[in-house]
Structures are given as C-alpha cells and as structure tokens.
Write a protein that holds these residues in place. Sequence first.
Motif, PDB file in Angstrom:
ATOM      1  N   GLN A  90      37.638 -79.263  17.089  1.00 39.15           N
ATOM      2  CA  GLN A  90      38.069 -79.629  15.742  1.00 39.15           C
ATOM      3  C   GLN A  90      37.624 -78.641  14.666  1.00 39.15           C
ATOM      4  OE1 GLN A  90      36.273 -83.498  15.264  1.00 39.15           O
ATOM      5  NE2 GLN A  90      37.899 -84.536  16.386  1.00 39.15           N
ATOM      6  N   TYR A  91      36.808 -77.682  15.039  1.00 38.60           N
ATOM      7  CA  TYR A  91      36.192 -76.816  14.038  1.00 38.60           C
ATOM      8  C   TYR A  91      37.241 -76.080  13.197  1.00 38.60           C
ATOM      9  CZ  TYR A  91      32.654 -73.642  12.103  1.00 38.60           C
ATOM     10  OH  TYR A  91      31.815 -72.955  11.264  1.00 38.60           O
ATOM     11  N   GLY A  92      37.142 -76.248  11.895  1.00 41.38           N
ATOM     12  CA  GLY A  92      38.019 -75.525  10.987  1.00 41.38           C
ATOM     13  C   GLY A  92      39.399 -76.111  10.813  1.00 41.38           C
ATOM     14  N   LEU A  93      39.641 -77.302  11.352  1.00 46.44           N
ATOM     15  CA  LEU A  93      40.930 -77.962  11.171  1.00 46.44           C
ATOM     16  C   LEU A  93      40.774 -79.036  10.100  1.00 46.44           C
ATOM     17  CD1 LEU A  93      41.198 -76.659  14.092  1.00 46.44           C
ATOM     18  CD2 LEU A  93      42.931 -78.394  14.486  1.00 46.44           C
TER      19      LEU A  93
ATOM     20  N   ILE B 121      42.561 -81.424   9.164  1.00 48.07           N
ATOM     21  CA  ILE B 121      42.971 -82.787   9.507  1.00 48.07           C
ATOM     22  C   ILE B 121      41.848 -83.569  10.163  1.00 48.07           C
ATOM     23  CG2 ILE B 121      43.882 -82.291  11.829  1.00 48.07           C
ATOM     24  CD1 ILE B 121      46.216 -84.192  11.078  1.00 48.07           C
ATOM     25  N   THR B 122      40.891 -82.875  10.740  1.00 53.11           N
ATOM     26  CA  THR B 122      39.803 -83.558  11.433  1.00 53.11           C
ATOM     27  C   THR B 122      38.544 -83.662  10.585  1.00 53.11           C
ATOM     28  OG1 THR B 122      39.020 -81.496  12.393  1.00 53.11           O
ATOM     29  CG2 THR B 122      40.632 -82.739  13.660  1.00 53.11           C
ATOM     30  N   ALA B 123      38.297 -82.667   9.768  1.00 52.70           N
ATOM     31  CA  ALA B 123      37.104 -82.633   8.919  1.00 52.70           C
ATOM     32  C   ALA B 123      35.841 -82.898   9.741  1.00 52.70           C
ATOM     33  CB  ALA B 123      37.217 -83.647   7.778  1.00 52.70           C
ATOM     34  N   SER B 124      35.795 -82.326  10.926  1.00 47.86           N
ATOM     35  CA  SER B 124      34.669 -82.536  11.820  1.00 47.86           C
ATOM     36  C   SER B 124      34.457 -81.301  12.682  1.00 47.86           C
ATOM     37  CB  SER B 124      34.932 -83.756  12.714  1.00 47.86           C
ATOM     38  OG  SER B 124      33.937 -83.874  13.699  1.00 47.86           O
ATOM     39  N   GLN B 125      33.265 -81.170  13.200  1.00 50.81           N
ATOM     40  CA  GLN B 125      32.923 -80.039  14.050  1.00 50.81           C
ATOM     41  C   GLN B 125      33.325 -80.273  15.494  1.00 50.81           C
ATOM     42  OE1 GLN B 125      29.035 -78.014  13.412  1.00 50.81           O
ATOM     43  NE2 GLN B 125      28.562 -78.871  15.400  1.00 50.81           N
ATOM     44  N   GLY B 126      33.389 -81.562  15.898  1.00 51.30           N
ATOM     45  CA  GLY B 126      33.710 -81.872  17.280  1.00 51.30           C
ATOM     46  C   GLY B 126      32.667 -81.304  18.229  1.00 51.30           C
ATOM     47  N   GLU B 127      33.133 -80.676  19.292  1.00 52.27           N
ATOM     48  CA  GLU B 127      32.226 -80.087  20.283  1.00 52.27           C
ATOM     49  C   GLU B 127      32.094 -78.578  20.100  1.00 52.27           C
ATOM     50  OE1 GLU B 127      30.719 -82.182  22.152  1.00 52.27           O
ATOM     51  OE2 GLU B 127      31.983 -83.935  21.814  1.00 52.27           O
ATOM     52  N   SER B 128      32.611 -78.061  18.995  1.00 50.83           N
ATOM     53  CA  SER B 128      32.655 -76.614  18.810  1.00 50.83           C
ATOM     54  C   SER B 128      31.270 -75.984  18.685  1.00 50.83           C
ATOM     55  CB  SER B 128      33.494 -76.264  17.576  1.00 50.83           C
ATOM     56  OG  SER B 128      34.786 -76.846  17.671  1.00 50.83           O
ATOM     57  N   SER B 129      30.252 -76.795  18.370  1.00 52.07           N
ATOM     58  CA  SER B 129      28.903 -76.235  18.234  1.00 52.07           C
ATOM     59  C   SER B 129      28.335 -75.759  19.569  1.00 52.07           C
ATOM     60  CB  SER B 129      27.963 -77.274  17.617  1.00 52.07           C
ATOM     61  OG  SER B 129      27.904 -78.424  18.432  1.00 52.07           O
ATOM     62  N   LEU B 130      29.039 -76.077  20.663  1.00 55.72           N
ATOM     63  CA  LEU B 130      28.590 -75.609  21.970  1.00 55.72           C
ATOM     64  C   LEU B 130      29.017 -74.174  22.241  1.00 55.72           C
ATOM     65  CD1 LEU B 130      27.209 -76.422  24.646  1.00 55.72           C
ATOM     66  CD2 LEU B 130      29.420 -77.266  25.442  1.00 55.72           C
ATOM     67  N   PHE B 131      29.953 -73.669  21.443  1.00 57.81           N
ATOM     68  CA  PHE B 131      30.552 -72.363  21.724  1.00 57.81           C
ATOM     69  C   PHE B 131      30.392 -71.415  20.546  1.00 57.81           C
ATOM     70  CE2 PHE B 131      32.769 -75.783  23.873  1.00 57.81           C
ATOM     71  CZ  PHE B 131      32.696 -75.381  25.190  1.00 57.81           C
ATOM     72  N   GLY B 132      30.237 -70.129  20.862  1.00 54.95           N
ATOM     73  CA  GLY B 132      30.110 -69.139  19.813  1.00 54.95           C
ATOM     74  C   GLY B 132      29.993 -67.742  20.393  1.00 54.95           C
ATOM     75  N   THR B 133      29.915 -66.763  19.508  1.00 58.41           N
ATOM     76  CA  THR B 133      29.791 -65.369  19.925  1.00 58.41           C
ATOM     77  C   THR B 133      28.531 -64.783  19.298  1.00 58.41           C
ATOM     78  OG1 THR B 133      30.999 -64.449  18.034  1.00 58.41           O
ATOM     79  CG2 THR B 133      32.307 -65.223  19.913  1.00 58.41           C
TER      80      THR B 133
ATOM     81  N   TRP C 287      42.120 -72.806  17.954  1.00 54.17           N
ATOM     82  CA  TRP C 287      42.108 -71.441  17.419  1.00 54.17           C
ATOM     83  C   TRP C 287      43.348 -71.167  16.570  1.00 54.17           C
ATOM     84  CZ3 TRP C 287      38.616 -67.424  17.575  1.00 54.17           C
ATOM     85  CH2 TRP C 287      39.096 -66.163  17.220  1.00 54.17           C
ATOM     86  N   THR C 288      44.513 -71.529  17.089  1.00 51.28           N
ATOM     87  CA  THR C 288      45.780 -71.219  16.422  1.00 51.28           C
ATOM     88  C   THR C 288      45.949 -71.996  15.133  1.00 51.28           C
ATOM     89  OG1 THR C 288      46.796 -70.762  18.569  1.00 51.28           O
ATOM     90  CG2 THR C 288      48.287 -71.167  16.715  1.00 51.28           C
ATOM     91  N   TYR C 289      45.504 -73.254  15.111  1.00 52.64           N
ATOM     92  CA  TYR C 289      45.756 -74.115  13.954  1.00 52.64           C
ATOM     93  C   TYR C 289      44.545 -74.282  13.044  1.00 52.64           C
ATOM     94  CZ  TYR C 289      50.223 -75.064  16.080  1.00 52.64           C
ATOM     95  OH  TYR C 289      51.491 -74.916  16.598  1.00 52.64           O
ATOM     96  N   ASN C 290      43.498 -73.516  13.293  1.00 54.72           N
ATOM     97  CA  ASN C 290      42.370 -73.507  12.361  1.00 54.72           C
ATOM     98  C   ASN C 290      42.900 -73.114  10.977  1.00 54.72           C
ATOM     99  OD1 ASN C 290      40.198 -72.295  10.728  1.00 54.72           O
ATOM    100  ND2 ASN C 290      38.921 -72.513  12.547  1.00 54.72           N
ATOM    101  N   ASP C 291      42.645 -73.950   9.973  1.00 61.48           N
ATOM    102  CA  ASP C 291      43.187 -73.670   8.638  1.00 61.48           C
ATOM    103  C   ASP C 291      42.111 -73.677   7.548  1.00 61.48           C
ATOM    104  OD1 ASP C 291      42.724 -76.381   8.753  1.00 61.48           O
ATOM    105  OD2 ASP C 291      44.776 -76.990   8.315  1.00 61.48           O
ATOM    106  N   THR C 292      40.864 -73.426   7.959  1.00 61.34           N
ATOM    107  CA  THR C 292      39.771 -73.321   7.002  1.00 61.34           C
ATOM    108  C   THR C 292      39.435 -71.855   6.785  1.00 61.34           C
ATOM    109  OG1 THR C 292      38.850 -75.457   7.655  1.00 61.34           O
ATOM    110  CG2 THR C 292      37.380 -73.941   6.500  1.00 61.34           C
TER     111      THR C 292
END
Length: 295
Positions: free
Chosen positions: A146-149, A151-163, A176-181
């Motif tokens: 949900q990160y950056g979307l 419509i969700t206004a939430s992080q979801g499980e995205s805090s598990l992933f990063g670079t 990734w495609t619909y991230n709109d933040t």
Amino acid sequence: AYCPITDLGNADILYEWMYNVLGTRAAANESPNPSGSAALMAKFADYQKSLNLKNSAGAALTANNMLDEVKAEVIRSAETYMASGKRIPNLGEVMTYTSQGKTGEYTNDWISVDNAAGKVLSLDMEKYLKFVVTQAKLKNAPSFDQYGLEITASQGESSLFGTTSQVYSNFTEYGWTYNDTTGDGTGLDDTGQSWAQFIATSPLVSTQVKLVNPMNYIGSTSKTAPYWYVRHGSRDRDTAFVVSVNLARALKADADVTDLNYRLAWDQPHAGNYDVPEAMAWIAKTLKDADAKGL
C-alpha cells in the motif's frame, strides 16, 4: 504458524480473488478501488496454475476448484470443532463473536449443522465470506503493498522491503505502478522506471520478496522442515484463506515433510495462541517422535 502470511509478493492477488470471486466486496459495500481489485483478481488464475499444486483429491488445484477446496476446509474445521464436544449455532440462530476488540452478534445464515451427529449439512460460501467481512472490515485494495497509494493511506507490509537508498519500497508491480505519492522515493511516479526496469536494475527488492516466501522453496532442492503445525482462523480476514491452503498443499506434496498438522481454526479471528494445550501436545509428540528416529 498462525495465519501464515507467506506469499507477500502475491498476497494482493490472492486477497482480491478471495473477496471478489463471489462479489463479497460489493455485497459488503467495501470496494473503494474496484478497478484495482479487478486488475489484481485477473492475475489469480495464471498464478495459481503456475504453482502446480494438487487439491485434497489429487487433481490440479486451480482457480476453478479453489472455492471448493476452501469450502472443504471450513467444513472440516466445523466438524472437528463439534467432535470436540462443542456446539455450533443452528441455521437462523444468533452467533456471538469477538473481533478487533469488539463483541458482536450475527444471525447464522451460512452454515447448517447437525450437532448431535457432528456433521455439516450445508454451507453457503457466498454468505460465509460476507460473514467474514461483516465481523471484520476488509482491507483496502491493494491490501499489502500500500505504500504511497493515496487510496489506502497506509504503509501495509511495505516496511519489510527497501533498498540501500530507499528505506521502504513498493514490492509488487501494482503498488509500484500506481504509487501516486510524489516524493516518497518509490514507484513509477518518482523514479520514472517501470516495475520491470526497476527490478532489472535494482534486484534487491525482488530478491527480498523471493527470500521471505517459502512457496519458492517448498518442494524444491532445498531441505524442508519435516514437522509443520499451521492454523488459520475460519473468520480471519487479514489474509486470504487461499494462502494457507496453498501452503498446506505444497507441504503435503513435499517428500521432506513427514507431519503436516493444518486446519482452519473454527470461529477464530486474526490471532494466535488460541489452542495452546493442543499445540503444546503436538510439539511434545513431535519431539518424542523425532527423538525415537534419532533426529
């Protein structure tokens, strides 16, 4: 494992299929992103086929018979519960439940049982899934990435992933495609890269997605643990029932697995440790058996 969230890279696909295949989102008026739900759901059949799993009867487990497989597990859960001496409300009776810290009541319109015989007489999957989302509100779509979307206004499980340069990152093509933040550092909008370009040039996230998913390793040349105790609440709406069914069927087919104790836990929400005596007894027996085998 309680409510195993073991397939995060595909969890949004499985969730949207589970709660749209019988119109559950629409029926519960919990469909804030219908186009996203439809797009994710459309990917389910191909993904499920790619797993090459067998159902309990030994046939290919596909989108065409997955509902039947889930239904069979719900029935087994109910009959196991009655066999333990407990009672399930009859069709038309009021069921009391606790979920998300609240206690509520719901008239049973989805399962008919014979408590004396310990048998399920009928089960309406459409009404069952509506009950599941009535006692605990569905997640938005997508439900996990949900990160950056907006419509969700939430992080979801995205805090598990990063670079190395991005603390949190979208980890699925849809997220990734619909991230709109703007300015969150991830997604097509900020990087100008498509999902395919991103994972080709920055493979760390896709590697993380693979590493946290045992479905990539069960039944492979990797060594699978021989003993498994898996529970998923029969009214747990935090992840699709498909996830635990797939996990169980993959484990059943793995020659390394000698003991698979899997069940949907009757009348349990998203929780764990609701069956401590049973779980500890299984652990004690497992250790005794392992010791006898010299493991």
